[in-house]
Scaffold this active site. Sequence first.
Site, PDB file in Angstrom:
ATOM      1  N   SER A   1       0.833  -1.210   0.000  1.00 43.46           N
ATOM      2  CA  SER A   1       0.000   0.000   0.000  1.00 43.46           C
ATOM      3  C   SER A   1       0.867   1.259   0.000  1.00 43.46           C
ATOM      4  O   SER A   1       0.483   2.282  -0.577  1.00 43.46           O
ATOM      5  CB  SER A   1      -0.979  -0.004   1.177  1.00 43.46           C
ATOM      6  OG  SER A   1      -0.330   0.226   2.396  1.00 43.46           O
TER       7      SER A   1
ATOM      8  N   ARG B   1      23.191 -13.663   3.881  1.00 44.11           N
ATOM      9  CA  ARG B   1      22.563 -12.346   3.745  1.00 44.11           C
ATOM     10  C   ARG B   1      23.348 -11.425   2.817  1.00 44.11           C
ATOM     11  O   ARG B   1      22.780 -10.707   1.994  1.00 44.11           O
ATOM     12  CB  ARG B   1      22.449 -11.710   5.131  1.00 44.11           C
ATOM     13  CG  ARG B   1      21.658 -10.426   5.159  1.00 44.11           C
ATOM     14  CD  ARG B   1      21.662  -9.796   6.534  1.00 44.11           C
ATOM     15  NE  ARG B   1      20.992 -10.598   7.527  1.00 44.11           N
ATOM     16  CZ  ARG B   1      19.664 -10.659   7.671  1.00 44.11           C
ATOM     17  NH1 ARG B   1      18.877  -9.967   6.880  1.00 44.11           N
ATOM     18  NH2 ARG B   1      19.118 -11.401   8.614  1.00 44.11           N
TER      19      ARG B   1
ATOM     20  N   HIS C   1       8.314   2.892   9.134  1.00 42.12           N
ATOM     21  CA  HIS C   1       7.957   1.955  10.201  1.00 42.12           C
ATOM     22  C   HIS C   1       6.733   2.494  10.948  1.00 42.12           C
ATOM     23  O   HIS C   1       6.656   3.688  11.239  1.00 42.12           O
ATOM     24  CB  HIS C   1       9.137   1.790  11.165  1.00 42.12           C
ATOM     25  CG  HIS C   1       8.858   0.792  12.258  1.00 42.12           C
ATOM     26  ND1 HIS C   1       8.832  -0.568  12.009  1.00 42.12           N
ATOM     27  CD2 HIS C   1       8.578   0.948  13.572  1.00 42.12           C
ATOM     28  CE1 HIS C   1       8.540  -1.202  13.134  1.00 42.12           C
ATOM     29  NE2 HIS C   1       8.380  -0.311  14.098  1.00 42.12           N
TER      30      HIS C   1
ATOM     31  N   ASN D   1      13.540   3.959   5.160  1.00 38.93           N
ATOM     32  CA  ASN D   1      12.556   2.976   5.628  1.00 38.93           C
ATOM     33  C   ASN D   1      11.351   3.692   6.241  1.00 38.93           C
ATOM     34  O   ASN D   1      11.486   4.797   6.780  1.00 38.93           O
ATOM     35  CB  ASN D   1      13.212   2.091   6.699  1.00 38.93           C
ATOM     36  CG  ASN D   1      12.287   1.015   7.235  1.00 38.93           C
ATOM     37  OD1 ASN D   1      11.554   0.359   6.481  1.00 38.93           O
ATOM     38  ND2 ASN D   1      12.305   0.814   8.553  1.00 38.93           N
TER      39      ASN D   1
ATOM     40  N   ARG E   1      12.991  -7.432   6.004  1.00 34.98           N
ATOM     41  CA  ARG E   1      14.314  -8.032   6.205  1.00 34.98           C
ATOM     42  C   ARG E   1      15.297  -6.935   6.603  1.00 34.98           C
ATOM     43  O   ARG E   1      15.167  -5.792   6.171  1.00 34.98           O
ATOM     44  CB  ARG E   1      14.831  -8.658   4.909  1.00 34.98           C
ATOM     45  CG  ARG E   1      14.109  -9.894   4.452  1.00 34.98           C
ATOM     46  CD  ARG E   1      14.648 -10.344   3.096  1.00 34.98           C
ATOM     47  NE  ARG E   1      16.088 -10.575   3.132  1.00 34.98           N
ATOM     48  CZ  ARG E   1      16.668 -11.712   3.507  1.00 34.98           C
ATOM     49  NH1 ARG E   1      15.931 -12.734   3.865  1.00 34.98           N
ATOM     50  NH2 ARG E   1      17.974 -11.836   3.521  1.00 34.98           N
TER      51      ARG E   1
END
Length: 207
Positions: A17, A69, A113, A111, A95
């Site tokens: 979204s 990773r 959050h 990012n 991740r």
Amino acid sequence: MGEEKLVIGVLASGRGSNLEAIFNAIQTGVLTARVGIVLSDKKDARALERAKQHQVPSIHLDPRSYPDREAYDAAIVTTLTAHQVELVILAGFMRLVSKPILTAFPNKVINIHPSLLPAFPGLHAHRQALAHGVKVSGCTVHFVDEQTDHGPIIAQASVPVLEGDTEASLSDRILIEEHRLLPRVIQYYAEGKLKIIGQKTFVEGGV
Ligand code: GAR
């Protein structure tokens, strides 16, 4: 012909979204940028579907196909670079990102959050907020470092936590703010308005 618009790469694990909010902001002229690639660690991420609907390249990279990773993140860098990405957006990418990405994109990974960091990083941010009985929560957009949901905070938006809230109702209220905040921050970046000083980020002219 030179590229004039900022090229962003969006990493997403799920619903997408926030990716859709970025597409909307581009369409309405709130954001002057181009999504160069949408990348997911999950094959069935709805975000990949949304990219296709917007005729934007999309790719699934399976972490299980890589030894560790770093190798996985190096493959992400190769993909992003191949699509001329200048700024990386983690839009529900669940991740931790490691050195290869942070080295290739220094201060160029952002990012979002769903909490007022540094409160409630990691999984289940809404559940954590409800468990603590906080009266205000919200979302945070920040530059990314090697820790989970950590790095210089760029902008935050707050919402009330109401009696009787569930994870779903709180999440819905916060998402409205996420969809406003993330495209705005990307636009600030595109306009060169973000300045990182130590562990802090400042928006020229204020948010
Ligand atoms: C969003 O609420 C985002 O803030 C959160 O995942 C959701 C993704 O929704 N991110 C994190 O929790 C990162 N730790 P979306 O796929 O619909 O954009």
